[in-house]
Design a protein around this motif. Structure first.
Motif, mmCIF file in Angstrom:
data_model
loop_
_atom_site.group_PDB
_atom_site.id
_atom_site.type_symbol
_atom_site.label_atom_id
_atom_site.label_comp_id
_atom_site.label_asym_id
_atom_site.label_seq_id
_atom_site.Cartn_x
_atom_site.Cartn_y
_atom_site.Cartn_z
ATOM 1 N N THR A 8 0.785 -1.093 0.354
ATOM 2 C CA THR A 8 -0.118 -0.446 -0.258
ATOM 3 C C THR A 8 1.026 1.240 -0.063
ATOM 4 O O THR A 8 2.029 1.597 0.918
ATOM 5 N N ALA A 29 -11.984 4.461 -6.230
ATOM 6 C CA ALA A 29 -12.038 4.130 -4.890
ATOM 7 C C ALA A 29 -13.036 3.403 -3.929
ATOM 8 O O ALA A 29 -14.099 4.654 -3.341
ATOM 9 N N THR A 32 -11.572 0.659 2.826
ATOM 10 C CA THR A 32 -11.377 -0.423 3.179
ATOM 11 C C THR A 32 -11.258 -0.795 5.061
ATOM 12 O O THR A 32 -11.440 -2.249 5.449
ATOM 13 N N GLU A 40 -7.587 3.124 5.428
ATOM 14 C CA GLU A 40 -6.807 2.627 3.781
ATOM 15 C C GLU A 40 -8.330 2.782 2.505
ATOM 16 O O GLU A 40 -9.406 2.607 3.486
ATOM 17 N N ARG A 42 -9.589 1.134 -2.245
ATOM 18 C CA ARG A 42 -8.577 0.428 -2.642
ATOM 19 C C ARG A 42 -10.011 0.909 -4.213
ATOM 20 O O ARG A 42 -10.853 0.815 -3.804
ATOM 21 N N GLY A 46 -6.918 -2.738 -8.280
ATOM 22 C CA GLY A 46 -6.199 -3.276 -7.554
ATOM 23 C C GLY A 46 -5.169 -1.871 -6.547
ATOM 24 O O GLY A 46 -4.917 -2.304 -5.151
ATOM 25 N N ARG A 48 -4.325 0.041 -3.936
ATOM 26 C CA ARG A 48 -4.654 0.676 -2.376
ATOM 27 C C ARG A 48 -3.752 1.566 -2.247
ATOM 28 O O ARG A 48 -2.461 2.034 -2.390
#
Length: 131
Positions: A8, A29, A32, A40, A42, A46, A48
């Protein structure tokens, strides 16, 4: 075989909630994970990112040379003008006025915490196959 895999991208900042909203919107995004000191997100492709609270974080001073770059992010946008308008509406600021026309056109910005990033003209990659 790879020794490590990409994890990340983490940006330190005083207001992780604010940056998470900006980057989540730019990348399409979703959040998460969240705690008092870290959020965080995502993206569908994909990617992050996380935003870690650091009350003493010192913003990079780009384009000045002292404390120049701590990290730099590149994003691809098919419509640079629309992406630039959205970045500015979300609190980003342009840091480079010179636009280079052509297939490699790019524009530099800083987010509200001072992290630099570039918008480049291009076609965003498709999401990797899941399975």
């Amino acid at each position: 075989m790879a020794l490590v895999t990409a994890g990340t991208v983490v940006l330190d900042c005083a207001e992780p909630e604010r940056l998470a909203v900006i980057y989540a919107e730019l990348l399409g995004a979703r959040q998460t994970e969240a705690s008092a000191n870290r959020i965080e997100i995502r993206a569908a492709d994909g990617v992050r990112m996380a935003f870690r609270r650091d009350a003493s974080a010192t913003p990079p001073s780009r384009p000045r040379t002292e404390n120049l770059l701590q990290a730099h992010l590149d994003f691809v946008a098919a419509d640079l003008d629309a992406a630039e308008r959205r970045v500015v509406a979300l609190g980003g600021r342009p840091v480079e006025a010179g636009n280079t026309p052509g297939p490699y056109e790019e524009r530099g910005f800083c987010d509200p915490a001072g992290h630099s990033f570039t918008l480049r003209r291009g076609t965003p990659p498709t999401a990797p196959e899941q399975g």
